[in-house]
Enzyme design. Structure first.
Site, PDB file in Angstrom:
ATOM      1  N   HIS A  40       0.813  -1.212   0.000  1.00 49.94           N
ATOM      2  CA  HIS A  40       0.000   0.000   0.000  1.00 49.94           C
ATOM      3  C   HIS A  40       0.853   1.271   0.000  1.00 49.94           C
ATOM      4  O   HIS A  40       1.640   1.480   0.919  1.00 49.94           O
ATOM      5  CB  HIS A  40      -0.917  -0.012   1.235  1.00 49.94           C
ATOM      6  CG  HIS A  40      -1.802   1.189   1.322  1.00 49.94           C
ATOM      7  ND1 HIS A  40      -1.984   1.901   2.485  1.00 49.94           N
ATOM      8  CD2 HIS A  40      -2.544   1.820   0.368  1.00 49.94           C
ATOM      9  CE1 HIS A  40      -2.813   2.903   2.257  1.00 49.94           C
ATOM     10  NE2 HIS A  40      -3.164   2.881   0.984  1.00 49.94           N
ATOM     11  N   HIS A  65      -8.585   7.894  -3.390  1.00 49.79           N
ATOM     12  CA  HIS A  65      -8.879   6.479  -3.659  1.00 49.79           C
ATOM     13  C   HIS A  65     -10.053   6.298  -4.614  1.00 49.79           C
ATOM     14  O   HIS A  65     -10.236   5.219  -5.151  1.00 49.79           O
ATOM     15  CB  HIS A  65      -9.180   5.744  -2.349  1.00 49.79           C
ATOM     16  CG  HIS A  65      -7.986   5.590  -1.467  1.00 49.79           C
ATOM     17  ND1 HIS A  65      -7.655   6.497  -0.504  1.00 49.79           N
ATOM     18  CD2 HIS A  65      -7.033   4.625  -1.407  1.00 49.79           C
ATOM     19  CE1 HIS A  65      -6.556   6.108   0.115  1.00 49.79           C
ATOM     20  NE2 HIS A  65      -6.150   4.979  -0.413  1.00 49.79           N
ATOM     21  N   ARG A 137      -0.855  22.120  -2.769  1.00 51.00           N
ATOM     22  CA  ARG A 137      -0.617  20.700  -2.592  1.00 51.00           C
ATOM     23  C   ARG A 137      -0.981  20.356  -1.146  1.00 51.00           C
ATOM     24  O   ARG A 137      -0.220  20.622  -0.202  1.00 51.00           O
ATOM     25  CB  ARG A 137       0.867  20.400  -2.883  1.00 51.00           C
ATOM     26  CG  ARG A 137       1.190  18.958  -3.312  1.00 51.00           C
ATOM     27  CD  ARG A 137       0.966  17.958  -2.245  1.00 51.00           C
ATOM     28  NE  ARG A 137       1.176  16.582  -2.694  1.00 51.00           N
ATOM     29  CZ  ARG A 137       0.254  15.637  -2.548  1.00 51.00           C
ATOM     30  NH1 ARG A 137      -0.937  15.910  -2.049  1.00 51.00           N
ATOM     31  NH2 ARG A 137       0.527  14.402  -2.914  1.00 51.00           N
ATOM     32  N   CYS A 184       7.160  21.226  -5.722  1.00 48.12           N
ATOM     33  CA  CYS A 184       6.844  19.894  -5.210  1.00 48.12           C
ATOM     34  C   CYS A 184       7.752  18.879  -5.901  1.00 48.12           C
ATOM     35  O   CYS A 184       8.086  19.037  -7.078  1.00 48.12           O
ATOM     36  CB  CYS A 184       5.382  19.567  -5.488  1.00 48.12           C
ATOM     37  SG  CYS A 184       4.869  18.030  -4.710  1.00 48.12           S
ATOM     38  N   TYR A 319       8.565  11.085  -0.815  1.00 48.46           N
ATOM     39  CA  TYR A 319       9.534  12.145  -1.099  1.00 48.46           C
ATOM     40  C   TYR A 319      10.978  11.668  -0.953  1.00 48.46           C
ATOM     41  O   TYR A 319      11.808  12.311  -0.312  1.00 48.46           O
ATOM     42  CB  TYR A 319       9.246  13.387  -0.227  1.00 48.46           C
ATOM     43  CG  TYR A 319       7.852  13.920  -0.483  1.00 48.46           C
ATOM     44  CD1 TYR A 319       7.503  14.375  -1.748  1.00 48.46           C
ATOM     45  CD2 TYR A 319       6.878  13.914   0.500  1.00 48.46           C
ATOM     46  CE1 TYR A 319       6.215  14.823  -2.014  1.00 48.46           C
ATOM     47  CE2 TYR A 319       5.591  14.358   0.246  1.00 48.46           C
ATOM     48  CZ  TYR A 319       5.273  14.806  -1.014  1.00 48.46           C
ATOM     49  OH  TYR A 319       4.003  15.241  -1.278  1.00 48.46           O
TER      50      TYR A 319
HETATM   51  C1  HEM Z   1      -2.395   5.926  -1.189  1.00 47.73           C
HETATM   52  C2  HEM Z   1      -4.832   1.928  -2.476  1.00 47.73           C
HETATM   53  C3  HEM Z   1      -6.884   1.770   1.945  1.00 47.73           C
HETATM   54  C4  HEM Z   1      -4.617   5.883   3.129  1.00 47.73           C
HETATM   55  C5  HEM Z   1      -2.929   4.878  -1.926  1.00 47.73           C
HETATM   56  C6  HEM Z   1      -2.660   4.650  -3.325  1.00 47.73           C
HETATM   57  C7  HEM Z   1      -3.314   3.521  -3.684  1.00 47.73           C
HETATM   58  C8  HEM Z   1      -4.034   3.049  -2.524  1.00 47.73           C
HETATM   59  C9  HEM Z   1      -3.319   2.862  -5.071  1.00 47.73           C
HETATM   60  C10 HEM Z   1      -1.812   5.583  -4.235  1.00 47.73           C
HETATM   61  C11 HEM Z   1      -2.853   6.506  -4.797  1.00 47.73           C
HETATM   62  C12 HEM Z   1      -2.444   7.785  -5.467  1.00 47.73           C
HETATM   63  O1  HEM Z   1      -1.526   8.490  -4.968  1.00 47.73           O
HETATM   64  O2  HEM Z   1      -3.077   8.119  -6.492  1.00 47.73           O
HETATM   65  C13 HEM Z   1      -5.574   1.520  -1.382  1.00 47.73           C
HETATM   66  C14 HEM Z   1      -6.390   0.339  -1.358  1.00 47.73           C
HETATM   67  C15 HEM Z   1      -6.952   0.273  -0.119  1.00 47.73           C
HETATM   68  C16 HEM Z   1      -6.497   1.437   0.639  1.00 47.73           C
HETATM   69  C17 HEM Z   1      -6.586  -0.654  -2.513  1.00 47.73           C
HETATM   70  C18 HEM Z   1      -7.877  -0.830   0.330  1.00 47.73           C
HETATM   71  C19 HEM Z   1      -7.844  -1.379   1.484  1.00 47.73           C
HETATM   72  C20 HEM Z   1      -6.518   2.916   2.626  1.00 47.73           C
HETATM   73  C21 HEM Z   1      -7.046   3.359   3.894  1.00 47.73           C
HETATM   74  C22 HEM Z   1      -6.411   4.530   4.205  1.00 47.73           C
HETATM   75  C23 HEM Z   1      -5.478   4.810   3.150  1.00 47.73           C
HETATM   76  C24 HEM Z   1      -8.097   2.630   4.691  1.00 47.73           C
HETATM   77  C25 HEM Z   1      -6.567   5.458   5.378  1.00 47.73           C
HETATM   78  C26 HEM Z   1      -7.014   5.175   6.534  1.00 47.73           C
HETATM   79  C27 HEM Z   1      -3.749   6.188   2.104  1.00 47.73           C
HETATM   80  C28 HEM Z   1      -2.760   7.242   2.163  1.00 47.73           C
HETATM   81  C29 HEM Z   1      -2.109   7.254   0.909  1.00 47.73           C
HETATM   82  C30 HEM Z   1      -2.731   6.195   0.116  1.00 47.73           C
HETATM   83  C31 HEM Z   1      -2.481   8.152   3.344  1.00 47.73           C
HETATM   84  C32 HEM Z   1      -0.957   8.144   0.463  1.00 47.73           C
HETATM   85  C33 HEM Z   1      -1.469   9.480   0.149  1.00 47.73           C
HETATM   86  C34 HEM Z   1      -0.417  10.461  -0.305  1.00 47.73           C
HETATM   87  O3  HEM Z   1       0.534  10.075  -1.028  1.00 47.73           O
HETATM   88  O4  HEM Z   1      -0.589  11.617   0.023  1.00 47.73           O
HETATM   89  N1  HEM Z   1      -3.784   3.913  -1.471  1.00 47.73           N
HETATM   90  N2  HEM Z   1      -5.662   2.169  -0.170  1.00 47.73           N
HETATM   91  N3  HEM Z   1      -5.583   3.835   2.192  1.00 47.73           N
HETATM   92  N4  HEM Z   1      -3.682   5.567   0.872  1.00 47.73           N
HETATM   93 FE1  HEM Z   1      -4.687   3.871   0.363  1.00 47.73          FE
HETATM   94  N1  MTE Z   2       2.103  21.007   5.187  1.00 53.80           N
HETATM   95  C1  MTE Z   2       1.024  20.430   5.717  1.00 53.80           C
HETATM   96  N2  MTE Z   2       0.737  20.675   7.011  1.00 53.80           N
HETATM   97  N3  MTE Z   2       0.231  19.592   4.998  1.00 53.80           N
HETATM   98  C2  MTE Z   2       0.511  19.312   3.685  1.00 53.80           C
HETATM   99  O1  MTE Z   2      -0.230  18.552   3.050  1.00 53.80           O
HETATM  100  N4  MTE Z   2       2.073  19.643   1.797  1.00 53.80           N
HETATM  101  C3  MTE Z   2       3.507  19.834   1.535  1.00 53.80           C
HETATM  102  C4  MTE Z   2       3.973  21.179   2.047  1.00 53.80           C
HETATM  103  N5  MTE Z   2       3.519  21.411   3.388  1.00 53.80           N
HETATM  104  C5  MTE Z   2       1.668  19.897   3.096  1.00 53.80           C
HETATM  105  C6  MTE Z   2       2.428  20.776   3.901  1.00 53.80           C
HETATM  106  C7  MTE Z   2       3.896  19.705   0.150  1.00 53.80           C
HETATM  107  S1  MTE Z   2       4.124  18.128  -0.439  1.00 53.80           S
HETATM  108  C8  MTE Z   2       4.201  20.803  -0.620  1.00 53.80           C
HETATM  109  S2  MTE Z   2       4.793  20.626  -2.190  1.00 53.80           S
HETATM  110  C9  MTE Z   2       3.979  22.168  -0.129  1.00 53.80           C
HETATM  111  O2  MTE Z   2       3.452  22.168   1.192  1.00 53.80           O
HETATM  112  C10 MTE Z   2       3.010  22.890  -1.048  1.00 53.80           C
HETATM  113  O3  MTE Z   2       2.788  24.192  -0.589  1.00 53.80           O
HETATM  114  P1  MTE Z   2       1.644  25.072  -1.230  1.00 53.80           P
HETATM  115  O4  MTE Z   2       0.348  24.322  -1.151  1.00 53.80           O
HETATM  116  O5  MTE Z   2       1.646  26.334  -0.455  1.00 53.80           O
HETATM  117  O6  MTE Z   2       2.033  25.286  -2.672  1.00 53.80           O
END
Ligand code: HEM
Ligand code: MTE
Length: 464
Positions: A40, A65, A137, A184, A319
């Site tokens: 994940h 998602h 972002r 970013c 990152y």
């Molecule tokens: C990122 C799938 C459950 C939190 C992702 C991504 C995928 C994915 C493919 C990358 C998406 C993108 O950046 O476009 C799944 C699948 C799940 C699941 C198939 C099924 C169980 C969850 C749950 C949570 C969660 C339950 C939160 C409680 C996150 C977070 C990211 C993420 C925090 C990263 C976000 C970021 O890069 O800012 N997931 N997810 N996921 N997912 Fe899930």
């Molecule tokens: N700070 C908080 N608290 N939450 C966030 O999601 N995103 C970060 C950073 N600081 C983020 C954050 C990321 S990945 C980037 S690129 C910059 O904020 C973007 O700043 P901007 O939205 O002011 O362009």
């Protein structure tokens, strides 16, 4: 159509840890996602929050998602359906209901959380990007903060929790202004996704913008809190934005950078002379010039100093840069350093590949920037894919050597001979260390889709 076994919510609920396998529901479907936990992108601990229950309340917050590629992954793990007697759950409240209004010109990547960039034609129109057009972002909903009640918490060297109001920061520390570009790590990921989709935000060339930030120097505030230069550790920042588990956005920078009199790390409360907008961290954010945007933590709640980097997902599991050969199965996040200073970058903002141009005079425009305060000394532009080059004219603010935090805008007055069918416009920038952008994007491909700084290329048809 295949017929699936039926389960009650109670049966699903028994599969809430790895020992009993991890089941989740989405709509009336049941999935066993145990084998997906380690794969994940958001980490194992996040999926475990939903273990044994419904994904909907969590995906209301992490709404990225709700895309086809995530649904496709989920379907691979389908094991059954809920019994028809199970009543549907009420739809969760929208955690993004309090997000601020945004400018309609922004190109939205995801609405919830809000991720958007200015269109290229507007990006290089302004040396200082207007606040409403500045790329946004966000990983989470924009917190609602009462500026009167707001306190910044700093842990002192003796472990005491010190608290600063906005007034304290505005009145007790000299206001410092720094023009700095924020980029970013995912800027230009669309070109990486075109090779092989990383399924992450497909930023075009606009995940970068430039502003004049005003605020207190982090160094001054840390000294007031009792810190002295010369320590080898890290300064960690936490935001007020959080998810259902109480996880907040966080990141860190080396203590030396935070304390350096030459780096101008700010606790900013102003952006281009205006109060910091809500999307950009109101009432207070960190600005780390020359460094990847991820470290410039918005809605700053807490600062701590310690021997280790921030434990946050965004410092440890995102990152970072990897070789093209690394996959989600083989990745070892502990092996790669967190991105801090960024490599030399430039892009063409005009003309765009969506237009055509006429023979004769042609203005080619764009931006160029390098990390770590390195000044951009040259931008080379080619109209024929890199066979012949011309030097563009650079404009921008004069900044001290090693403190060139702001981008340069550039322009080339070119001439398109009659009979030309197509332009293949390419640009590459050079910084004071003679770092130059690599030619091809293919070898830069990586699972996170970060750090694309290949020559930027735009193909434009020429009218007869
Ligand atoms: C990122 C799938 C459950 C939190 C992702 C991504 C995928 C994915 C493919 C990358 C998406 C993108 O950046 O476009 C799944 C699948 C799940 C699941 C198939 C099924 C169980 C969850 C749950 C949570 C969660 C339950 C939160 C409680 C996150 C977070 C990211 C993420 C925090 C990263 C976000 C970021 O890069 O800012 N997931 N997810 N996921 N997912 Fe899930
Ligand atoms: N700070 C908080 N608290 N939450 C966030 O999601 N995103 C970060 C950073 N600081 C983020 C954050 C990321 S990945 C980037 S690129 C910059 O904020 C973007 O700043 P901007 O939205 O002011 O362009």
């Amino acid at each position: 159509t295949a017929s699936f076994p039926r389960f009650t919510r109670e049966e699903v609920g028994r599969h809430h840890n790895e020992a009993n396998r991890v089941w989740v529901t989405y709509g009336n479907e049941v999935f066993d996602v145990t084998d997906f936990l380690e794969l994940h992108p958001g980490g194992k601990s996040k999926i475990l929050l939903a273990a044994g229950g419904a994904l909907e309340p969590f995906w209301a917050l992490y709404a990225m998602h709700k895309q086809d590629h995530v649904q496709e992954i989920l379907q691979e793990y389908k094991i059954g359906e809920l019994s028809p007697e199970e009543p549907p759950l009420p739809s969760p409240d929208d955690p993004y209901a309090n997000d601020p209004p945004r400018h309609p010109a922004l190109r939205v990547n995801t609405l919830k959380p809000f991720n958007a960039e200015p269109p290229p034609e507007l990006l290089a129109e302004y040396f200082l990007t207007p606040n409403e057009l500045f790329f946004k972002r966000n990983h989470l909903p924009v917190p609602v903060v009462d500026p009167e009640a707001y306190r910044l918490c700093i842990q002192s060297p003796s472990g005491q929790a010190l608290s600063f109001s906005l007034q304290d920061l505005k009145q007790n520390f000299p206001k410092h202004e720094v023009t700095a570009t924020i980029q970013c790590a995912g800027n230009r990921r669309a070109e990486i996704n075109a090779i092989q989709n990383t399924n992450r935000l497909g930023w075009s060339i606009g995940a970068i913008s430039n502003a004049c930030w005003g605020g207190a120097r982090l160094r001054d505030v840390l000294m007031q809190a009792g810190y002295q230069p010369g320590y080898e550790g890290h300064v960690s920042f936490e935001g007020l934005d959080q998810d259902q588990s109480g996880t907040v956005y966080g990141a860190s920078i080396p203590f030396q950078k935070a304390m350096s009199p030459d780096v101008d790390v700010l606790l900013a409360y102003e952006m281009n002379g205006e109060e910091l907008p809500r999307d950009h961290g109101f009432p207070l954010r960190v600005i780390v010039p020359g460094v990847v945007g991820a470290r410039s933590v918005k809605w700053l709640a807490r600062i701590t100093v310690g021997p280790e980097e921030s434990k946050s997902h965004w410092q440890q599991k995102d990152y970072k840069g990897f070789s093209s050969s690394v996959t989600w199965e083989t990745v070892d996040f502990s092996k790669a350093p967190a991105i801090q200073e960024m490599p030399i970058q430039s892009a063409i903002t005009e003309p765009s590949s969506k237009t055509s141009v006429s023979p004769g005079e042609l203005k080619v425009k764009g931006y160029a920037w390098s990390g770590g305060g390195q000044r951009v000394i040259r931008v080379d532009v080619s109209l024929d894919g890199g066979k012949n080059w011309k030097e563009a004219t650079l404009t921008g603010e004069e900044q001290l050597p090693g403190q060139a935090w702001a981008w340069k805008l550039w322009q080339l007055d070119a001439f398109v001979p009659a009979g030309t069918k197509e332009l293949n416009i390419v640009c590459k920038a050079v910084d004071t260390s003679y770092n130059v952008q690599p030619e091809r994007v293919e070898p830069l491909w990586n699972i996170l889709g970060v750090l694309n700084n290949a020559w930027h290329q735009v193909r434009v048809p020429v009218e007869k």
